[in-house]
Scaffold this active site. Structure first.
Site, PDB file in Angstrom:
ATOM      1  N   GLY A 109       0.808  -1.221   0.000  1.00 54.37           N
ATOM      2  CA  GLY A 109       0.000   0.000   0.000  1.00 54.37           C
ATOM      3  C   GLY A 109       0.838   1.267   0.000  1.00 54.37           C
ATOM      4  O   GLY A 109       0.404   2.304  -0.507  1.00 54.37           O
ATOM      5  N   GLU A 112       1.730   1.823  -3.457  1.00 58.26           N
ATOM      6  CA  GLU A 112       0.495   2.165  -4.177  1.00 58.26           C
ATOM      7  C   GLU A 112       0.073   3.619  -3.918  1.00 58.26           C
ATOM      8  O   GLU A 112      -0.369   4.314  -4.827  1.00 58.26           O
ATOM      9  CB  GLU A 112      -0.605   1.174  -3.791  1.00 58.26           C
ATOM     10  CG  GLU A 112      -0.299  -0.229  -4.311  1.00 58.26           C
ATOM     11  CD  GLU A 112      -1.217  -1.292  -3.747  1.00 58.26           C
ATOM     12  OE1 GLU A 112      -1.184  -1.518  -2.519  1.00 58.26           O
ATOM     13  OE2 GLU A 112      -1.988  -1.891  -4.515  1.00 58.26           O
TER      14      GLU A 112
END
Ligand code: CAA
Length: 258
Positions: A109, A112
Site C-alpha cells: 500500500g 500504491e
C-alpha cells in the site's frame, strides 16, 4: 491540524504531509488513511497552497497496509466497509499536483499510495515493491493497475508475482520515479520542485495534470481531442494572456491564477 499519525505543515505555497508512525514503518492503518484524506482536503481547500508533497520517514515512506489491523478481517468485513477504497483514493483524486518524496521502504500500500501521486522523487535509499503475495494476498490499492502503466507488463508481473523489491536506480530506469536524489536532500529538493510548480499559474498546473491523467483512461485520438479542448480553453484565461505577453515583453509573468 492536529493529527495522531501525520505531521502537516504549510511551507509557503506548498502543503507538506509527513506520514508519522515510525515504529510501524508507517504501516497504513485506518486512522492514518482517514487522517491522510482529511489533510488532503484541508490543503486542497486552502487557496494559498498550490502543490502538495507527501512523504514519510528516512527508513520508510510506508511499508504497506497495516497487516496486524487487517489480518483477521473476513471477506464480508472487507466488502461491507469497501476496504481500501474509502479514504485511500483521496490522494489520487486531488486536483492540485501531489508529489511523493520517497525514502526507504515503499511497499505494498505504501508503493500504491506513492503511485497515486502525480510523480515520485526517490531518495537513493528508496525501495519499491508489491510484496502482498508474500503475505497471502494481492495488491489492493491499485498496484496491479498503476504499476503496469508506469513500468510495463514484464517488470510489473515480476514484482507482483515474486514480491521482489527494486531500488531507486532500477525504479528510475523503469520510469516509476522521475528523479533520484541523496536521501539527506530529499525533502528540500522535493519542496524546491513543488515550489517551482506552485509559483506558476495554478489553473494551468491543474489543467495539465487533468490532461496527462486522461491518457490513462481513453484512446489516443480521444485523449488528444480532450487535450486540444483544454488547450483552447486556456486562451480564455488571464494567465495565458499574462504568460505570453510577459514573454513578448521580456519580463517575468505575474500569475493571477485566473
Ligand atoms: N503492517 C503492520 N506492521 C508492520 C508492517 C505492516 N505492513 N510493516 C512493518 N511493520 C512493523 C513490524 O511488525 C514491526 O513491528 P514490531 O516491532 O511491533 O514487531 C516494525 O514495523 C518493524 O518491522 P520489522 O521488524 O519487520 O523491520 P525490518 O527492518 O526487519 O523489515 C520490512 C522491514 C521489510 C518493511 C518488513 O517489516 C516487512 O516486510 N513489512 C511488511 C511489508 C508488506 O508485506 N507490505 C504489504 C502489506 S499488504 C498491503 O499493503 C495490501 C494492499 O495492497 C493495500
Amino acid at each position: 491540524m492536529p493529527f495522531e499519525t501525520l505531521l502537516t505543515e504549510a511551507r509557503g505555497n506548498v502543503g507538506l504531509i509527513t506520514l508519522n508512525r515510525p515504529r510501524e514503518f508507517n504501516a497504513l492503518n485506518s486512522v492514518l488513511i482517514r487522517e491522510l484524506a482529511r489533510a488532503v482536503d484541508v490543503f486542497e481547500d486552502d487557496p494559498e497552497i498550490g502543490v502538495l508533497v507527501l512523504t514519510g520517514g528516512l527508513k520508510a515512506f510506508a511499508a504497506g497496509a497495516d497487516i496486524k489491523e487487517m489480518a483477521e478481517k473476513s471477506f464480508m468485513d472487507c466488502y461491507l466497509e469497501d476496504f481500501i477504497t474509502v479514504g485511500w483514493e483521496r490522494v489520487a483524486k486531488c486536483r492540485k499536483p501531489v508529489i511523493a518524496a520517497v525514502a526507504g521502504y515503499a511497499l505494498g500500500g505504501g508503493c500504491e499510495v506513492a503511485m497515486m501521486c502525480d510523480f515520485i522523487i526517490a531518495a537513493d535509499n528508496a525501495r519499491f515493491g508489491l510484496p502482498e503475495i508474500t503475505v497471502g494476498t494481492i495488491p489492493g490499492a491499485g498496484g496491479t493497475q498503476r504499476l503496469v502503466r508506469a513500468v510495463g507488463k514484464s517488470l510489473a508481473m515480476d514484482m507482483c508475482l515474486t514480491g521482489r523489491q527494486i531500488d531507486a536506480e532500477e525504479a528510475l530506469r523503469a520510469g516509476l520515479v522521475s528523479r533520484v536524489v541523496p536521501v539527506a536532500d530529499l525533502i528540500e529538493e522535493t519542496l524546491a520542485v513543488a515550489r517551482a510548480i506552485a509559483d506558476r499559474s495554478r489553473p494551468m498546473a491543474m489543467l495539465a495534470k487533468e490532461s496527462v491523467n486522461r491518457a490513462f483512461e481513453v484512446s489516443l485520438s480521444e485523449g488528444i481531442r480532450f487535450e486540444r479542448r483544454l488547450f483552447h480553453a486556456t486562451f480564455a484565461t488571464e494567465d495565458q494572456k499574462e504568460g505570453m505577453s510577459a514573454f513578448v515583453e521580456k519580463r517575468t509573468p505575474a500569475w493571477r491564477n485566473r
